[in-house]
Write an enzyme that holds these catalytic residues in place. Structure first.
Site, PDB file in Angstrom:
ATOM      1  N   SER A  90       0.841  -1.201   0.000  1.00  0.00           N
ATOM      2  CA  SER A  90       0.000   0.000   0.000  1.00  0.00           C
ATOM      3  C   SER A  90       0.877   1.252   0.000  1.00  0.00           C
ATOM      4  O   SER A  90       1.691   1.457   0.897  1.00  0.00           O
ATOM      5  CB  SER A  90      -0.880   0.017   1.258  1.00  0.00           C
ATOM      6  OG  SER A  90      -1.369   1.330   1.452  1.00  0.00           O
ATOM      7  N   HIS A 136      -0.997  -1.395  -4.322  1.00  0.00           N
ATOM      8  CA  HIS A 136      -2.273  -1.081  -3.675  1.00  0.00           C
ATOM      9  C   HIS A 136      -2.368   0.430  -3.482  1.00  0.00           C
ATOM     10  O   HIS A 136      -1.561   1.038  -2.764  1.00  0.00           O
ATOM     11  CB  HIS A 136      -2.359  -1.805  -2.335  1.00  0.00           C
ATOM     12  CG  HIS A 136      -3.707  -1.748  -1.706  1.00  0.00           C
ATOM     13  ND1 HIS A 136      -4.768  -2.545  -2.094  1.00  0.00           N
ATOM     14  CD2 HIS A 136      -4.178  -0.962  -0.706  1.00  0.00           C
ATOM     15  CE1 HIS A 136      -5.833  -2.256  -1.339  1.00  0.00           C
ATOM     16  NE2 HIS A 136      -5.500  -1.308  -0.493  1.00  0.00           N
ATOM     17  N   ASP A 169      -4.484   3.385  -2.146  1.00  0.00           N
ATOM     18  CA  ASP A 169      -5.584   3.703  -1.227  1.00  0.00           C
ATOM     19  C   ASP A 169      -6.121   5.095  -1.485  1.00  0.00           C
ATOM     20  O   ASP A 169      -5.489   6.096  -1.133  1.00  0.00           O
ATOM     21  CB  ASP A 169      -5.084   3.605   0.222  1.00  0.00           C
ATOM     22  CG  ASP A 169      -5.015   2.172   0.688  1.00  0.00           C
ATOM     23  OD1 ASP A 169      -3.989   1.780   1.291  1.00  0.00           O
ATOM     24  OD2 ASP A 169      -5.982   1.433   0.447  1.00  0.00           O
ATOM     25  N   MET A 188      -8.731   7.942  -0.701  1.00  0.00           N
ATOM     26  CA  MET A 188      -9.598   8.330   0.412  1.00  0.00           C
ATOM     27  C   MET A 188     -10.119   9.744   0.173  1.00  0.00           C
ATOM     28  O   MET A 188      -9.374  10.612  -0.278  1.00  0.00           O
ATOM     29  CB  MET A 188      -8.810   8.291   1.719  1.00  0.00           C
ATOM     30  CG  MET A 188      -8.242   6.909   2.021  1.00  0.00           C
ATOM     31  SD  MET A 188      -7.324   6.919   3.574  1.00  0.00           S
ATOM     32  CE  MET A 188      -6.726   5.229   3.588  1.00  0.00           C
ATOM     33  N   HIS A 245      -8.051   0.871  -4.392  1.00  0.00           N
ATOM     34  CA  HIS A 245      -9.033   0.669  -3.314  1.00  0.00           C
ATOM     35  C   HIS A 245      -9.747   1.996  -3.079  1.00  0.00           C
ATOM     36  O   HIS A 245      -9.174   2.918  -2.473  1.00  0.00           O
ATOM     37  CB  HIS A 245      -8.269   0.192  -2.069  1.00  0.00           C
ATOM     38  CG  HIS A 245      -9.147  -0.028  -0.880  1.00  0.00           C
ATOM     39  ND1 HIS A 245      -8.619  -0.243   0.382  1.00  0.00           N
ATOM     40  CD2 HIS A 245     -10.489  -0.061  -0.732  1.00  0.00           C
ATOM     41  CE1 HIS A 245      -9.608  -0.404   1.245  1.00  0.00           C
ATOM     42  NE2 HIS A 245     -10.749  -0.307   0.594  1.00  0.00           N
ATOM     43  N   MET A 265     -11.948   4.208  -1.245  1.00  0.00           N
ATOM     44  CA  MET A 265     -12.657   4.484   0.006  1.00  0.00           C
ATOM     45  C   MET A 265     -13.283   5.865  -0.140  1.00  0.00           C
ATOM     46  O   MET A 265     -12.886   6.856   0.495  1.00  0.00           O
ATOM     47  CB  MET A 265     -11.677   4.421   1.189  1.00  0.00           C
ATOM     48  CG  MET A 265     -11.224   3.007   1.494  1.00  0.00           C
ATOM     49  SD  MET A 265      -9.734   2.920   2.501  1.00  0.00           S
ATOM     50  CE  MET A 265      -8.493   3.089   1.216  1.00  0.00           C
ATOM     51  N   MET A 290     -11.248  -6.243   4.889  1.00  0.00           N
ATOM     52  CA  MET A 290     -10.580  -5.266   5.752  1.00  0.00           C
ATOM     53  C   MET A 290     -10.336  -5.885   7.110  1.00  0.00           C
ATOM     54  O   MET A 290     -11.263  -6.374   7.765  1.00  0.00           O
ATOM     55  CB  MET A 290     -11.434  -4.003   5.894  1.00  0.00           C
ATOM     56  CG  MET A 290     -11.635  -3.201   4.610  1.00  0.00           C
ATOM     57  SD  MET A 290     -10.118  -2.786   3.781  1.00  0.00           S
ATOM     58  CE  MET A 290      -9.362  -1.703   4.996  1.00  0.00           C
ATOM     59  N   ASP A 336      -6.424  -6.752   4.044  1.00  0.00           N
ATOM     60  CA  ASP A 336      -5.908  -5.387   4.044  1.00  0.00           C
ATOM     61  C   ASP A 336      -6.043  -4.737   5.415  1.00  0.00           C
ATOM     62  O   ASP A 336      -7.148  -4.479   5.881  1.00  0.00           O
ATOM     63  CB  ASP A 336      -6.731  -4.589   3.011  1.00  0.00           C
ATOM     64  CG  ASP A 336      -6.256  -3.172   2.847  1.00  0.00           C
ATOM     65  OD1 ASP A 336      -6.903  -2.433   2.084  1.00  0.00           O
ATOM     66  OD2 ASP A 336      -5.252  -2.793   3.466  1.00  0.00           O
TER      67      ASP A 336
HETATM   68  C1  DX5 Z   1      -6.516   1.409   5.271  1.00  0.00           C
HETATM   69  C2  DX5 Z   1      -6.008   0.954   3.924  1.00  0.00           C
HETATM   70  C3  DX5 Z   1      -4.951  -0.112   4.043  1.00  0.00           C
HETATM   71  C4  DX5 Z   1      -3.754   0.371   4.823  1.00  0.00           C
HETATM   72  C5  DX5 Z   1      -2.833  -0.782   5.077  1.00  0.00           C
HETATM   73  O1  DX5 Z   1      -7.714   2.110   5.083  1.00  0.00           O
HETATM   74  O2  DX5 Z   1      -7.053   0.420   3.153  1.00  0.00           O
HETATM   75  O3  DX5 Z   1      -4.540  -0.495   2.732  1.00  0.00           O
HETATM   76  O4  DX5 Z   1      -3.082   1.354   4.100  1.00  0.00           O
HETATM   77  O5  DX5 Z   1      -1.767  -0.257   5.798  1.00  0.00           O
HETATM   78  P1  DX5 Z   1      -1.079  -1.059   6.971  1.00  0.00           P
HETATM   79  O6  DX5 Z   1      -0.450  -2.255   6.298  1.00  0.00           O
HETATM   80  O7  DX5 Z   1      -0.095  -0.090   7.522  1.00  0.00           O
HETATM   81  O8  DX5 Z   1      -2.160  -1.440   7.930  1.00  0.00           O
HETATM   82 ZN    ZN Z   2      -6.466  -0.461   1.184  1.00  0.00          ZN
END
Ligand code: DX5
Ligand code: ZN
Length: 219
Positions: free
Chosen positions: A9, A34, A36, A38, A67, A69, A138, A176
């Site tokens: 990620s 990955h 992320d 947001m 991903h 979010m 998750m 994840d």
């Molecule tokens: C959280 C993300 C994850 C996160 C994982 O909302 O979806 O992908 O970045 O990071 P670690 O491995 O640090 O938990």
């Molecule tokens: Zn993620």
């Protein structure tokens, strides 16, 4: 048994060096990236959108495991497809019509991912499961890296693995959140074949990314 893939990620990467960080992940053996996304609305954090992903696209040939979010998500799916996402993963809670959003991702020739938060039950997606390419479980509440792994979600992975076998399907199971060298084995034994990791890959062993990816894979 599917072979184990690592999807680092970039939430844990140096945002001022994302291009070179992504190149480094590829050189260090990552199987995909990955990403992320947001929006500060679906989750209480804000990262990057389509323009950043578009610019990162040229830095690697690895698949972008995006991903989302964000909510509402449906109207933005095309923008992420155009920016270069290969897998587009959405949360069921972020769309008014999950079937429509799944079809939209498929029609854009992208892999369909659905992400289940720790408290979201499998039956939310059961009737669509034959149209899903990847289920992202998750193991933290979404929004931040570096959180504590929630082992109770492993039961969901075991259930998904048996549903996949019974229905003779082939979707990937990705986990994840909080994945590290202590819990990766149990995640794989439960049935996950793609491990997302940010903190463990970027911060463990003095940031030796190659070693950390190899260790996660070698369980
Ligand atoms: C959280 C993300 C994850 C996160 C994982 O909302 O979806 O992908 O970045 O990071 P670690 O491995 O640090 O938990
Ligand atoms: Zn993620």
């Amino acid at each position: 048994m599917k072979n184990i893939k690592i999807s680092p990620s970039i939430l844990s990467a140096d945002f001022s060096q994302l291009g070179s960080e992504i190149k480094k992940l590829e050189e260090c053996g990552a199987d995909m990236i990955h990403v992320d996304v947001m929006d500060g609305h679906f989750v209480p954090n804000l990262t990057f959108g389509p323009p950043v992903i578009k610019d990162l696209r040229k830095h690697t040939s690895l698949k972008f495991d995006v991903h989302l979010m964000i909510s509402p998500v449906h109207k933005y799916i095309e923008a992420y497809a155009d920016a270069g996402a290969d897998i587009i993963t959405i949360h069921p809670e972020a769309t008014d019509n999950l079937q429509d959003s799944i079809s939209k991702i498929s029609k854009l020739n992208k892999k369909v991912g659905i992400s289940l938060n720790p408290e979201t039950k499998i039956d939310v997606i059961e009737k669509h499961i034959d149209k899903i390419d990847l289920i992202l479980i998750m193991s933290v509440h979404p929004g931040f890296g570096g959180q504590k792994f929630m082992p109770e979600v492993l039961e969901k992975i075991r259930k998904l693995k048996s549903i996949r076998e019974i229905k003779n399907l082939n979707f990937d199971i990705e986990i994840d959140g909080g994945i590290n060298f202590e819990n990766s084995k149990s995640a794989i034994e439960a049935g996950a074949n793609i491990l997302v990791s940010g903190t463990t890959i970027f911060k463990s062993n003095n940031g030796d990314i190659k070693k950390n990816i190899e260790l996660l894979k070698s369980v």
